[in-house]
Design a protein around this motif. Structure first.
Motif, PDB file in Angstrom:
ATOM      1  N   MET A  21      44.256 -41.200  53.743  1.00 21.36           N
ATOM      2  CA  MET A  21      45.116 -40.244  54.436  1.00 21.36           C
ATOM      3  C   MET A  21      44.330 -38.990  54.794  1.00 21.36           C
ATOM      4  O   MET A  21      43.806 -38.303  53.932  1.00 21.36           O
ATOM      5  N   ASP A  22      44.248 -38.697  56.102  1.00 23.03           N
ATOM      6  CA  ASP A  22      43.483 -37.547  56.575  1.00 23.03           C
ATOM      7  C   ASP A  22      44.420 -36.394  56.891  1.00 23.03           C
ATOM      8  O   ASP A  22      45.060 -36.383  57.941  1.00 23.03           O
ATOM      9  N   GLU A  23      44.496 -35.451  55.999  1.00 18.88           N
ATOM     10  CA  GLU A  23      45.395 -34.304  56.161  1.00 18.88           C
ATOM     11  C   GLU A  23      46.744 -34.736  56.728  1.00 18.88           C
ATOM     12  O   GLU A  23      47.191 -34.203  57.747  1.00 18.88           O
ATOM     13  N   PRO A  24      47.403 -35.679  56.052  1.00 27.28           N
ATOM     14  CA  PRO A  24      48.611 -36.239  56.658  1.00 27.28           C
ATOM     15  C   PRO A  24      49.736 -35.210  56.796  1.00 27.28           C
ATOM     16  O   PRO A  24      50.565 -35.337  57.680  1.00 27.28           O
ATOM     17  N   PRO A  33      45.417 -27.575  63.285  1.00 27.09           N
ATOM     18  CA  PRO A  33      45.522 -29.008  63.586  1.00 27.09           C
ATOM     19  C   PRO A  33      44.406 -29.371  64.571  1.00 27.09           C
ATOM     20  O   PRO A  33      44.242 -28.706  65.587  1.00 27.09           O
ATOM     21  N   ILE A  34      43.631 -30.383  64.200  1.00 31.50           N
ATOM     22  CA  ILE A  34      42.431 -30.697  64.983  1.00 31.50           C
ATOM     23  C   ILE A  34      42.812 -31.079  66.396  1.00 31.50           C
ATOM     24  O   ILE A  34      42.274 -30.584  67.366  1.00 31.50           O
ATOM     25  N   THR A  35      43.762 -31.979  66.478  1.00 29.04           N
ATOM     26  CA  THR A  35      44.232 -32.346  67.805  1.00 29.04           C
ATOM     27  C   THR A  35      45.729 -32.145  67.810  1.00 29.04           C
ATOM     28  O   THR A  35      46.428 -32.676  66.971  1.00 29.04           O
ATOM     29  N   LYS A  76      34.851 -34.182  55.655  1.00 30.95           N
ATOM     30  CA  LYS A  76      35.905 -34.906  54.937  1.00 30.95           C
ATOM     31  C   LYS A  76      36.428 -36.070  55.762  1.00 30.95           C
ATOM     32  O   LYS A  76      36.547 -37.198  55.274  1.00 30.95           O
ATOM     33  N   THR A  77      36.734 -35.776  57.018  1.00 27.23           N
ATOM     34  CA  THR A  77      37.213 -36.842  57.909  1.00 27.23           C
ATOM     35  C   THR A  77      36.146 -37.922  58.059  1.00 27.23           C
ATOM     36  O   THR A  77      36.439 -39.116  58.034  1.00 27.23           O
ATOM     37  N   THR A  78      34.898 -37.475  58.200  1.00 24.72           N
ATOM     38  CA  THR A  78      33.787 -38.419  58.353  1.00 24.72           C
ATOM     39  C   THR A  78      33.723 -39.364  57.151  1.00 24.72           C
ATOM     40  O   THR A  78      33.603 -40.585  57.314  1.00 24.72           O
TER      41      THR A  78
HETATM   42 MG   LIG Z   1      39.014 -33.499  59.275  1.00 28.16          MG
END
Ligand SMILES: [Mg+2]
Ligand SMILES: Nc1ncnc2c1ncn2[C@@H]1O[C@H](COP(=O)(O)OP(=O)(O)OP(=O)(O)O)[C@@H](O)[C@H]1O
Lengths: 282, 265
Positions: free
Chosen positions: A180-183, B4-6, A66-68
């Motif tokens: 928006m990435d998991e904001p 949370p990833i980071t 998803k982030t990618t």
């Molecule tokens: Mg992600």
């Protein structure tokens, strides 16, 4: 409140009417990333179209890409050579003008040595005049309800407020799209729902296109016009679900609608269906 | 679950060390008491432990002869110049080595080797290469003081959150603005931490080089006094060097405190 006396705040850069057609369009989008065994395909054949002003959520289990995908749309990551990705009709090569990223990790994205106001200035400095910058920053901060904290430092704010600052910084450049990435992923439930409503209001007033990555099915159904689900490895879009709930939406009323519950169930089922378990999502 | 990833770690990474103001002077009290006892019990003529009053007389003699002030000045210049060069050069090299894997692989072993060389051992080499002059002093002291700055800067670059760079790109900052507005301030704590470690090292090595080579400064004066058995004068000069280092440490702490006055503690 559609009084003609109350002018709409001019927060969208480019009037949405002068470009017809989709905001985002991708065909056969694939991404290879380095892994310990050389290049690994993460995404394959992603065909996605996002209309101007549309709110699209991207769901999928952790690590699907998803982030990618969002980074490709934001021009922060190059897809394979045979992929085509365009934003407002222009091929995406590097971060496109008019699309701004909002990161989950707000604390790493804000500059602790700058006041909130100066953080919001960051995308405007050298690009607009001083008075205009002051005005836009003030407007953006007012829009997220932080006008009175302008002179404070971000690390003095709660997580939810810091994420609002990041949103204000993105809005100040008057983008036509927000990525928006998991904001709200790192925020507690109460803060999360108030920010969801804030985001809805912002979109209503700016007409921005929003691509929103989340793990939270309720959040995706509540906010979106459409949900796409990434599945497989390498991943591609496995399901597309239209969310035709009336707007504006309300945390309680909307979530009690039979249509909401049905959609929530449907999304949940696609994901359980795909993975045999729901634990990976939500 | 959505881990949370980071974790929001940048606030922690930017946290400067404690001790943001000049150390309180009352910490010097025990030293004062010790010197008082020494004064009362010591004997004037002792060649090993001359009481503090003889130190003062020795210093006064030097002052009146007009040799103390230029010596302090020379030490100050060598120390200051070397620290500035070490900071600039060390930060630059550290950033390059930290940012580029290739540079790190190419330079890493040589850097480790050079770092392990005792600076005192460099003195004869530097004297041979450059000669017995001010430049040689600055070169040797720079060589000693550069490592803390270089290694801390390198660590600082590696600890930079990639989100910071993505932020700059997404907001269309130019390369120059990204460096100036994001990278430089983000690295400042690491560089200053290096300077804080480097400052006392630079002072010690400055005095050492001066004692070894007799090329000007407080150190040369100490060596000279010692050779002439003026032990009161030697102690007096050592006290001056001690005060010097006290002031230097204090100034670095004040500088850090000022630079980070608006950052999370
Ligand atoms: Mg992600
Ligand atoms: N910089 C990178 N280099 C190489 N591989 C990467 C990189 N970033 C991510 N990956 C890999 O790409 C895949 C997709 O990662 P991505 O971060 O897009 O997943 P995601 O769906 O956003 O996951 P999450 O829900 O946990 O945020 C993962 O298998 C990950 O290991």
């Amino acid at each position: 409140m559609a009084s003609p006396l109350r002018s709409r705040p001019e927060l969208t850069s480019v009037p949405t009417s002068d470009v017809t057609g989709p905001a985002y369009e991708s065909h056969n989008l694939s991404v290879d990333l380095d892994s310990s065994e050389g290049a690994r395909r993460i995404l394959t054949g992603v065909d996605l179209e996002v209309a101007q002003g549309e709110f699209v959520s991207v769901l999928g289990r952790s690590g699907t890409g998803k982030t990618t995908l969002l980074r490709v749309l934001g021009g922060l990551l190059d897809p394979t050579a045979d992929s085509t990705v365009s934003f407002r009709g222009e091929p995406v090569e590097g971060p496109p003008e008019g699309a701004v990223f909002v990161f989950q990790n707000y604390a790493a994205s804000l500059l602790p040595w700058r006041t909130i106001e100066r953080n919001v200035d960051l995308g405007l400095e050298g690009k607009v005049s001083k008075p205009e910058m002051r005005q836009r920053t003030a407007e953006a901060l007012a829009l997220v309800g932080l006008a009175d904290r302008a002179k404070d430092y971000p690390w003095r704010l709660s997580g939810g407020m810091q994420q609002r600052v990041q949103l204000a910084r993105a809005l100040a450049v008057r983008p036509s799209a927000l990525l928006m990435d998991e904001p709200f992923g790192a925020l507690d439930a109460m803060t999360k729902s108030s920010l969801q409503d804030e985001l809805q209001r912002v979109q209503e007033r700016t007409g921005a296109t929003i691509v929103f990555v989340t793990h939270d099915i309720d959040e995706a159904v509540y906010l979106s016009d459409r949900i796409v689900v990434l599945e497989g490895s390498p991943a591609t879009i496995g399901h597309r679900i239209d969310v035709d709930l009336p707007r504006p939406r309300h945390q309680l009323a909307t979530k009690e609608l039979p249509a909401f519950l049905k959609l929530r169930r449907a999304v949940y089922d696609t994901i359980v269906d795909v993975h045999g378990q729901a634990g990976d999502v939500a | 679950m959505t881990a949370p990833i980071t974790a929001p770690a940048s606030a922690r990474a930017h946290r400067p060390a404690r001790g943001r103001s000049f150390p309180p002077l009352r910490g010097l009290l025990p030293l004062g008491v010790l010197l008082g006892i020494w004064e009362l019990t010591g004997s004037e003529g002792s060649p090993y432990f001359p009481p503090p009053s003889t130190w003062a007389r020795g210093l006064n003699r030097l002052w009146e002869a007009g040799t103390l002030r230029p010596a302090i000045g020379e030490t100050l210049v060598t120390f200051g110049l070397a620290l500035v060069v070490a900071t600039l050069l060390g930060a630059m090299l550290g950033i390059v080595v930290g940012a580029l894997r290739k540079a790190d692989r190419a330079l890493g072993p040589s850097l480790e080797f050079a770092r392990a060389m005792p600076p005192a051992a460099m003195v004869p080499i530097a004297a041979l290469l450059i000669g017995y002059d001010e430049k040689m002093k600055v070169a040797v002291v720079t060589f000693a003081a550069i490592w803390p700055v270089l290694l801390n800067s390198r660590a600082g670059v590696r600890a930079l959150d990639p989100v910071l760079l993505d932020t700059a790109r997404s907001l269309h900052l130019s390369w120059f603005d990204t460096m100036r507005k994001l990278i430089a301030p983000a690295l400042l704590p690491a560089v200053l931490l290096g300077v804080r470690v480097a400052a006392p090292v630079a002072l010690v090595i400055t005095l050492l080089v001066e004692i070894l080579t007799r090329v000007g400064g407080l150190g040369a004066l100490i060596a000279l006094s010692q050779r002439n058995f003026l032990s009161g004068q030697v102690f007096g000069l050592i006290l001056v060097a001690g005060l010097f280092s006290f002031v230097v440490n204090g100034l670095v702490a004040v500088l850090e405190g000022y630079t980070f006055r608006h950052r999370p503690r």
